[in-house]
Write a protein that holds these residues in place. Structure first.
Motif, PDB file in Angstrom:
ATOM      1  N   GLY A 260       6.616  -8.515  -8.052  1.00  0.00           N
ATOM      2  CA  GLY A 260       6.109  -7.762  -8.709  1.00  0.00           C
ATOM      3  C   GLY A 260       6.176  -6.108  -8.276  1.00  0.00           C
ATOM      4  N   PHE A 261       6.970  -5.863  -7.009  1.00  0.00           N
ATOM      5  CA  PHE A 261       7.511  -4.602  -6.608  1.00  0.00           C
ATOM      6  C   PHE A 261       8.538  -4.238  -7.137  1.00  0.00           C
ATOM      7  CE2 PHE A 261       4.461  -6.454  -3.533  1.00  0.00           C
ATOM      8  CZ  PHE A 261       3.582  -5.647  -3.167  1.00  0.00           C
ATOM      9  N   SER A 262       8.764  -2.803  -7.671  1.00  0.00           N
ATOM     10  CA  SER A 262       9.824  -2.398  -8.032  1.00  0.00           C
ATOM     11  C   SER A 262      10.835  -1.605  -7.152  1.00  0.00           C
ATOM     12  CB  SER A 262       9.321  -1.183  -9.035  1.00  0.00           C
ATOM     13  OG  SER A 262       8.484  -0.118  -8.342  1.00  0.00           O
ATOM     14  N   ASP A 263      10.462  -1.390  -5.957  1.00  0.00           N
ATOM     15  CA  ASP A 263      11.511  -0.683  -4.927  1.00  0.00           C
ATOM     16  C   ASP A 263      11.244  -1.532  -3.776  1.00  0.00           C
ATOM     17  OD1 ASP A 263      10.382   1.463  -2.936  1.00  0.00           O
ATOM     18  OD2 ASP A 263       9.356   1.589  -5.093  1.00  0.00           O
ATOM     19  N   TYR A 264      12.208  -1.723  -2.872  1.00  0.00           N
ATOM     20  CA  TYR A 264      11.962  -2.326  -1.493  1.00  0.00           C
ATOM     21  C   TYR A 264      11.164  -1.427  -0.512  1.00  0.00           C
ATOM     22  CZ  TYR A 264      12.967  -5.029   2.503  1.00  0.00           C
ATOM     23  OH  TYR A 264      12.986  -5.775   3.790  1.00  0.00           O
ATOM     24  N   SER A 265      11.282  -0.232  -0.443  1.00  0.00           N
ATOM     25  CA  SER A 265      10.653   0.746   0.273  1.00  0.00           C
ATOM     26  C   SER A 265       9.168   0.512   0.339  1.00  0.00           C
ATOM     27  CB  SER A 265      11.161   2.052   0.209  1.00  0.00           C
ATOM     28  OG  SER A 265      11.099   2.795  -0.830  1.00  0.00           O
ATOM     29  N   THR A 266       9.004   0.577  -0.830  1.00  0.00           N
ATOM     30  CA  THR A 266       7.258   0.344  -1.130  1.00  0.00           C
ATOM     31  C   THR A 266       6.700  -0.993  -0.636  1.00  0.00           C
ATOM     32  OG1 THR A 266       7.430   1.824  -3.075  1.00  0.00           O
ATOM     33  CG2 THR A 266       5.510   0.427  -3.058  1.00  0.00           C
ATOM     34  N   PHE A 267       7.418  -1.987  -1.080  1.00  0.00           N
ATOM     35  CA  PHE A 267       7.400  -3.228  -0.646  1.00  0.00           C
ATOM     36  C   PHE A 267       7.066  -3.404   0.808  1.00  0.00           C
ATOM     37  CE2 PHE A 267       9.156  -7.377   0.940  1.00  0.00           C
ATOM     38  CZ  PHE A 267       8.081  -8.173   0.373  1.00  0.00           C
ATOM     39  N   ALA A 268       8.259  -2.726   1.514  1.00  0.00           N
ATOM     40  CA  ALA A 268       8.194  -2.891   2.824  1.00  0.00           C
ATOM     41  C   ALA A 268       6.782  -2.191   3.784  1.00  0.00           C
ATOM     42  CB  ALA A 268       9.443  -2.480   3.547  1.00  0.00           C
ATOM     43  N   ARG A 269       6.871  -1.114   3.137  1.00  0.00           N
ATOM     44  CA  ARG A 269       5.587  -0.172   3.745  1.00  0.00           C
ATOM     45  C   ARG A 269       4.174  -1.142   3.426  1.00  0.00           C
ATOM     46  NH1 ARG A 269       7.784   3.968   1.061  1.00  0.00           N
ATOM     47  NH2 ARG A 269       6.454   3.848  -0.607  1.00  0.00           N
ATOM     48  N   ARG A 270       3.782  -1.483   2.315  1.00  0.00           N
ATOM     49  CA  ARG A 270       2.805  -2.536   2.021  1.00  0.00           C
ATOM     50  C   ARG A 270       2.589  -3.671   2.863  1.00  0.00           C
ATOM     51  NH1 ARG A 270       2.358  -1.364  -4.400  1.00  0.00           N
ATOM     52  NH2 ARG A 270       1.671   1.062  -4.295  1.00  0.00           N
ATOM     53  N   PHE A 271       3.820  -4.275   2.823  1.00  0.00           N
ATOM     54  CA  PHE A 271       3.867  -5.622   3.720  1.00  0.00           C
ATOM     55  C   PHE A 271       3.394  -5.207   5.196  1.00  0.00           C
ATOM     56  CE2 PHE A 271       5.884  -8.927   6.116  1.00  0.00           C
ATOM     57  CZ  PHE A 271       5.639 -10.164   5.216  1.00  0.00           C
ATOM     58  N   THR A 277       3.555  -6.372  10.304  1.00  0.00           N
ATOM     59  CA  THR A 277       5.167  -6.596  10.615  1.00  0.00           C
ATOM     60  C   THR A 277       5.857  -6.395   9.576  1.00  0.00           C
ATOM     61  OG1 THR A 277       6.622  -7.986  11.837  1.00  0.00           O
ATOM     62  CG2 THR A 277       5.111  -9.060  10.304  1.00  0.00           C
ATOM     63  N   ALA A 278       7.114  -5.918   9.844  1.00  0.00           N
ATOM     64  CA  ALA A 278       8.079  -5.568   8.631  1.00  0.00           C
ATOM     65  C   ALA A 278       8.591  -7.192   7.998  1.00  0.00           C
ATOM     66  CB  ALA A 278       9.155  -4.967   9.135  1.00  0.00           C
ATOM     67  N   PRO A 279       9.072  -7.026   7.055  1.00  0.00           N
ATOM     68  CA  PRO A 279       9.511  -8.388   6.412  1.00  0.00           C
ATOM     69  C   PRO A 279      10.514  -8.751   6.916  1.00  0.00           C
ATOM     70  CG  PRO A 279       9.050  -6.640   4.596  1.00  0.00           C
ATOM     71  CD  PRO A 279       8.867  -6.009   5.774  1.00  0.00           C
ATOM     72  N   SER A 280      11.476  -8.019   7.449  1.00  0.00           N
ATOM     73  CA  SER A 280      12.745  -8.548   8.245  1.00  0.00           C
ATOM     74  C   SER A 280      12.526  -8.923   9.449  1.00  0.00           C
ATOM     75  CB  SER A 280      13.688  -7.434   8.437  1.00  0.00           C
ATOM     76  OG  SER A 280      13.079  -6.303   8.868  1.00  0.00           O
ATOM     77  N   ALA A 281      11.384  -8.529  10.180  1.00  0.00           N
ATOM     78  CA  ALA A 281      11.040  -8.938  11.518  1.00  0.00           C
ATOM     79  C   ALA A 281      10.453 -10.368  11.311  1.00  0.00           C
ATOM     80  CB  ALA A 281      10.167  -8.048  12.114  1.00  0.00           C
ATOM     81  N   LEU A 282       9.705 -10.478  10.327  1.00  0.00           N
ATOM     82  CA  LEU A 282       9.039 -11.988  10.079  1.00  0.00           C
ATOM     83  C   LEU A 282      10.294 -13.041   9.741  1.00  0.00           C
ATOM     84  CD1 LEU A 282       6.170 -13.330   9.447  1.00  0.00           C
ATOM     85  CD2 LEU A 282       6.724 -12.833   7.013  1.00  0.00           C
ATOM     86  N   ARG A 283      10.986 -12.666   8.988  1.00  0.00           N
ATOM     87  CA  ARG A 283      12.249 -13.424   8.804  1.00  0.00           C
ATOM     88  C   ARG A 283      13.082 -14.013  10.014  1.00  0.00           C
ATOM     89  NH1 ARG A 283      15.831 -15.146   4.866  1.00  0.00           N
ATOM     90  NH2 ARG A 283      16.574 -17.364   5.481  1.00  0.00           N
TER      91      ARG A 283
END
Length: 285
Positions: A260-271, A277-283
């Protein structure tokens, strides 16, 4: 059992083993904020004066109640100190609970039943809860055994026996799910609607109109019931779902839009704000 160890699990919401049991008896009045865990939690209530809030509903616990706190369910206990509070607390990892047998059956089926009927506390017949208590006492005994031969296998077998018996009892006694919780019916309906339509465009104005409830009354009652504003609740639940999917192997870029997020930067900040942790670091971890 180590109460400080228990508090650490409650603070971090992170389970390092597949399962853990605590047997606690205390008289101290404690204040808990609304919170959630990355694991399943079961409480067997022995005695005390405790109300348990789970996803908008408050249950006044009675001896021999089992409380089923789902993975990522928002909850908190409200403990009075006029009498000792005794309970068994069982933590179970998502991986352990999601194991399937050849028939596709899982040990988290009882939690699915709780979600289906929107009730999170069960009270079985005396013979049934006595058998379950016997399982918990065997787990305690096995844990005290320490490093006996193949003690880890015996401990896992004891937890599996408890979960199989709990699931079978929930299936055989559907009437055991407690329906006497205190709650605001529309708020509980709104929570269920959000959970079912989490990836859609949901906001306060839409919910207010859809459920015929004043915008400001909705905001106030929702915060009282969950500890979160509606906006916070939706964001938190979306990020938790995103975290689950990334850990399951999906790419962060795909999960971002699916959740439900419209852009990745907003998603990454909220995540990062919610999970630390950042989404990429989690993976990559």
């Amino acid at each position: 059992m180590d109460e400080k160890n228990l508090e650490q699990y409650e603070k971090t919401g992170f389970l390092t083993e597949n399962f853990k049991l605590f047997h606690i008896r205390d008289r101290m009045k404690k204040e808990f904020p609304f919170h959630y865990h990355d694991f399943y939690k079961i409480i067997y209530f022995v005695d005390g004066n405790v109300g348990y809030k789970i996803e908008g509903k408050t249950y006044q616990l009675k001896p021999h109640d089992f409380v089923l706190v789902d993975y990522h369910a928002i909850h908190k206990p409200e403990i009075e100190n006029d009498m000792p509070y005794e309970r068994y607390i069982i933590y179970l990892s998502e991986a352990f609970m999601n194991r399937e047998n050849k028939q596709g059956e899982k040990m988290n089926h009882c939690f699915a039943l709780a979600r289906q009927c929107r009730n999170h506390v069960v009270h079985f017949t005396p013979g049934s809860y006595e058998k379950l208590l016997g399982c918990l006492m065997r787990i305690e005994e096995e844990e005290r055994g320490g490093r006996n031969f193949l003690s880890d296998r015996m401990l896992e077998a004891a937890f599996m026996e408890f979960m199989v018996l709990l699931n079978r009892t929930c299936i055989m006694q559907p009437q055991a799910f407690i329906t006497t919780a205190v709650y605001h019916e529309k708020i509980v309906d709104i929570i269920a609607y959000i959970q079912e339509h989490l990836m859609e465009n949901i906001n306060i104005d839409f919910l207010s109109a859809h459920f015929f409830i004043s915008r400001y009354y909705l905001m106030r009652r929702f915060k009282e019931a969950t500890g979160y504003s509606i906006h916070q609740y939706i964001n938190e639940k979306r990020i938790l779902e995103a975290k689950r999917r990334i850990l399951a192997g999906e790419t962060a870029s795909k999960v971002c839009y699916d959740c439900g997020f419209s852009d990745y930067s907003t998603f990454a900040r909220r995540f990062k704000a919610i999970t630390g942790t950042a989404p990429s670091a989690l993976r990559s971890g």
